[in-house]
Design a protein around this motif. Structure first.
Motif, short mmCIF file in Angstrom:
data_model
loop_
_atom_site.label_atom_id
_atom_site.label_comp_id
_atom_site.label_asym_id
_atom_site.label_seq_id
_atom_site.Cartn_x
_atom_site.Cartn_y
_atom_site.Cartn_z
N TYR A 1 0.85 -1.20 0.00
CA TYR A 1 0.00 0.00 0.00
C TYR A 1 0.88 1.24 0.00
CZ TYR A 1 -2.85 3.80 1.83
OH TYR A 1 -3.45 5.02 2.00
N ARG B 1 -2.81 2.07 -13.21
CA ARG B 1 -3.49 0.82 -12.85
C ARG B 1 -2.70 0.06 -11.79
NH1 ARG B 1 -4.39 0.11 -18.56
NH2 ARG B 1 -2.81 -1.55 -18.59
N LEU B 2 -1.35 0.07 -11.90
CA LEU B 2 -0.52 -0.64 -10.93
C LEU B 2 -0.65 -0.04 -9.53
CD1 LEU B 2 2.78 -1.26 -12.96
CD2 LEU B 2 1.05 -2.94 -12.32
N THR C 1 -3.10 1.67 -8.38
CA THR C 1 -4.46 1.43 -7.89
C THR C 1 -4.58 0.04 -7.28
OG1 THR C 1 -5.37 2.91 -9.57
CG2 THR C 1 -6.89 1.37 -8.54
N GLU C 2 -3.91 -0.94 -7.93
CA GLU C 2 -3.93 -2.30 -7.38
C GLU C 2 -3.11 -2.39 -6.08
OE1 GLU C 2 -3.70 -5.75 -10.06
OE2 GLU C 2 -3.41 -4.29 -11.67
N CYS C 3 -2.09 -1.54 -5.96
CA CYS C 3 -1.26 -1.57 -4.75
C CYS C 3 -2.01 -1.02 -3.54
CB CYS C 3 0.02 -0.76 -4.97
SG CYS C 3 1.24 -1.57 -6.03
N ASN D 1 -5.26 -1.05 -2.98
CA ASN D 1 -6.59 -1.63 -2.87
C ASN D 1 -7.01 -1.71 -1.39
OD1 ASN D 1 -8.75 -3.80 -2.75
ND2 ASN D 1 -8.37 -3.76 -4.97
N ALA E 1 -6.02 -8.39 -1.96
CA ALA E 1 -6.17 -8.09 -3.39
C ALA E 1 -5.02 -7.27 -3.94
CB ALA E 1 -7.49 -7.36 -3.62
N ARG E 2 -4.11 -6.84 -3.11
CA ARG E 2 -3.01 -6.00 -3.58
C ARG E 2 -1.96 -6.84 -4.31
NH1 ARG E 2 -2.60 -3.22 2.33
NH2 ARG E 2 -4.65 -2.19 2.26
N LEU E 3 -1.23 -6.16 -5.19
CA LEU E 3 -0.15 -6.82 -5.91
C LEU E 3 0.95 -7.21 -4.93
CD1 LEU E 3 0.34 -4.57 -9.07
CD2 LEU E 3 -0.57 -6.89 -9.01
#
Length: 516
Positions: free
Chosen positions: A414, A481-482, A484-486, A488, A493-495
């Motif tokens: 995060y 996008r990356l 945003t996934e980090c 989350n 759900a995070r990368l």
């Protein structure tokens, strides 16, 4: 005849008063013969005669020869009318060692005066008695005693504190070998050559060198301050090094960070290079040194404020930082393996920029290790906490599972997503670049509290704004996008950092058109 004629008209009381007045006047105007001893004139036959209006006196004085023996002395004589009759004839209000009386009622009247001390008027009984302390005298005595006791108590406390400090200093000195009998590094060798020739574990210089290096380092200038202490640029054998000087109150942080940097196989090009740890000081002061590689570009935070980036520079910074964090997160199995480590304080100020434009992760003071043999998380015992602005929602809400190591890695991701947002903002797009800002700069103050961040991140579920302009550029859109996934809201759900590193490497490879 006239007086006789008037007498019938005068009352008897007037005649009596007149007669007494005549007697008094006569008495005051007549001289009196008194007994004298001693006499001024030896031919007076033991008597003296006063002048008109004078008086006879007798005096008695007591002299203490011993505790039970008292000498009495008697004096008789004449008093002139103008000399101290009032003083010698009036009785004194308190017992004295002298008693005097006087008279004028006839010749030798002073022989019959009664000069006797009353039993209650013994003047010598006061000699053996000490005066009782008055109330106003007791208060200063009590105050003096109280101050003396307090002073003794304070001296005892200071002595205990001093002895404790001395004991701690001796304990620290026992960790080191006497520097006077150790051998310094031969001239001509460099830091990195010594590190490369060591055991290969990546734990910095050999221990014997670490215990002497502080005496050979000269501090140049301060380059940063924090809650842990201060960072200095320094020189060692002509080479630049960074010295992190910890406050003595942060001794646990110094032990912890030194221990983590000396982890086997931790050395990596994208993790700040550890050189040595040493204690420098005398009996009156102590400095805790953590010596690392020095990088002129400073932190990523400073670098972004001074440089605008093109797409390649942006991807290199992001990819190299991800490589360093991924190396921390991964566990290397084997006889001399490396445990998995979570950073817990990922932010742009804890990432340094090397001279080749790549990043390295720094400041492991809050890091935690996963001990796979016992399936436990090794958490530092110091009181420091992470940076509130970069804290994950589960940390702000205090719902993070402290017994599950993956929770710490997910919290790191995060924070790393916010660092990616800072990097991408400085990428030039169509000749325009955004100013360097911290995450949530428009929503919280410069030093936000837990409540400020909890309200924005958890309650309102706000994340840093992704500008619409990024959608017009392929790599910026992918970076959006990356990140945003980090960040989350759901940690699971995070990368993972390994997945992020591979994706960034693929993007960089495509951009350069040079597969590796």
């Amino acid at each position: 005849m006239a007086a006789h004629r008037l007498s019938p008209f005068l009352p008897d009381r007037v005649w009596c008063a007149f007669a007494l007045l005549v007697v008094f006047i006569r008495q005051e105007t007549e001289a009196v013969r008194c007994y004298c001893d001693p006499c001024e004139n030896s031919h007076t036959n033991g008597t003296c005669e006063t002048k008109p209006g004078g008086a006879c006196y007798a005096a008695k004085s007591l002299t203490s020869l011993s505790k039970n023996d008292v000498l009495e002395t008697h004096i008789w004589g004449c008093l002139a009318p103008e000399g101290g009759t009032l003083f010698q004839c009036e009785p004194l209000p308190v017992p004295q060692r002298e008693l005097s009386m006087c008279c004028k009622e006839g010749d030798l009247c002073n022989l019959y005066l009664n000069l006797t001390f009353e039993p209650s008027d013994n003047p010598f009984e006061y000699d053996d008695m000490s005066p009782e302390p008055r109330p106003e005298n007791v208060v200063p005595i009590i105050l003096l005693i109280s101050l003396t006791v307090c002073l003794i108590f304070l001296i005892a406390i200071f002595a205990l504190v001093y002895l404790r400090c001395r004991r701690q200093q001796r304990k620290r000195k026992q960790l080191l070998v006497d520097c006077e009998h150790e051998t310094f590094i031969p001239h001509g060798n460099t830091l990195h050559s010594m590190i490369d020739e060591s055991s290969g574990s990546g734990s910095g210089l050999p221990l014997i060198v670490q215990r002497t290096i502080a005496k050979q380092i000269s501090l140049v200038r301060s380059i940063g301050k924090g809650r842990f202490g201060e960072v200095w640029k320094a020189k060692w054998r002509g080479e630049n090094v960074a010295v992190k000087i910890f406050f003595t109150t942060q001794e646990q942080s110094w032990f912890r960070e030194t221990e983590l940097y000396q982890t086997v196989l931790l050395r990596h090009e994208n993790i700040l290079g550890f050189i040595a740890a040493d204690i420098k000081g005398t009996g009156s002061w102590t400095q805790l040194y953590l010596i690392t590689d020095y990088h002129d570009n400073g932190s990523l935070y400073d670098y972004l404020h001074l440089h605008a980036l093109d797409t390649s520079e942006m991807l290199i910074l992001a990819h190299s930082a991800a490589c360093g964090l991924s190396h921390l997160h991964v566990e290397i199995s084997g006889t001399r393996g490396k445990p998995a480590i979570a950073h817990r304080d990922v932010k742009s100020k804890n990432i340094l920029v090397r001279s080749n434009g790549t990043c390295c992760i720094a400041d492991l003071g809050l890091a935690v290790r996963y001990v796979s043999e016992t399936n436990k998380v090794d958490i530092a015992s110091n009181t420091r906490c992470g940076t509130k602005r970069y804290m994950a929602p589960e940390v702000l809400e205090e719902t993070l599972n402290e017994n599950h190591f993956d929770s710490y890695k997910q919290a790191d991701m995060y924070s790393f997503g916010l660092v990616l947002w800072e990097i991408v903002r400085r990428c030039v797009l169509n000749g325009v670049v955004f100013d360097a800002e911290l995450p949530y700069y428009e929503l919280v103050p410069n030093d936000p509290s837990f409540d400020d961040m909890r309200k924005v991140v958890c309650a309102q579920k706000i994340r840093p704004t992704i500008p619409e302009e990024w959608a017009t550029q392929e790599y910026l859109e992918m970076m959006g996008r990356l990140m945003t996934e980090c960040w989350n809201p759901s940690p699971a759900a995070r990368l993972t950092c390994l997945r992020l590193k591979k994706t960034l490497y693929k993007m960089l490879e495509e951009l350069e058109g040079n597969p590796k």
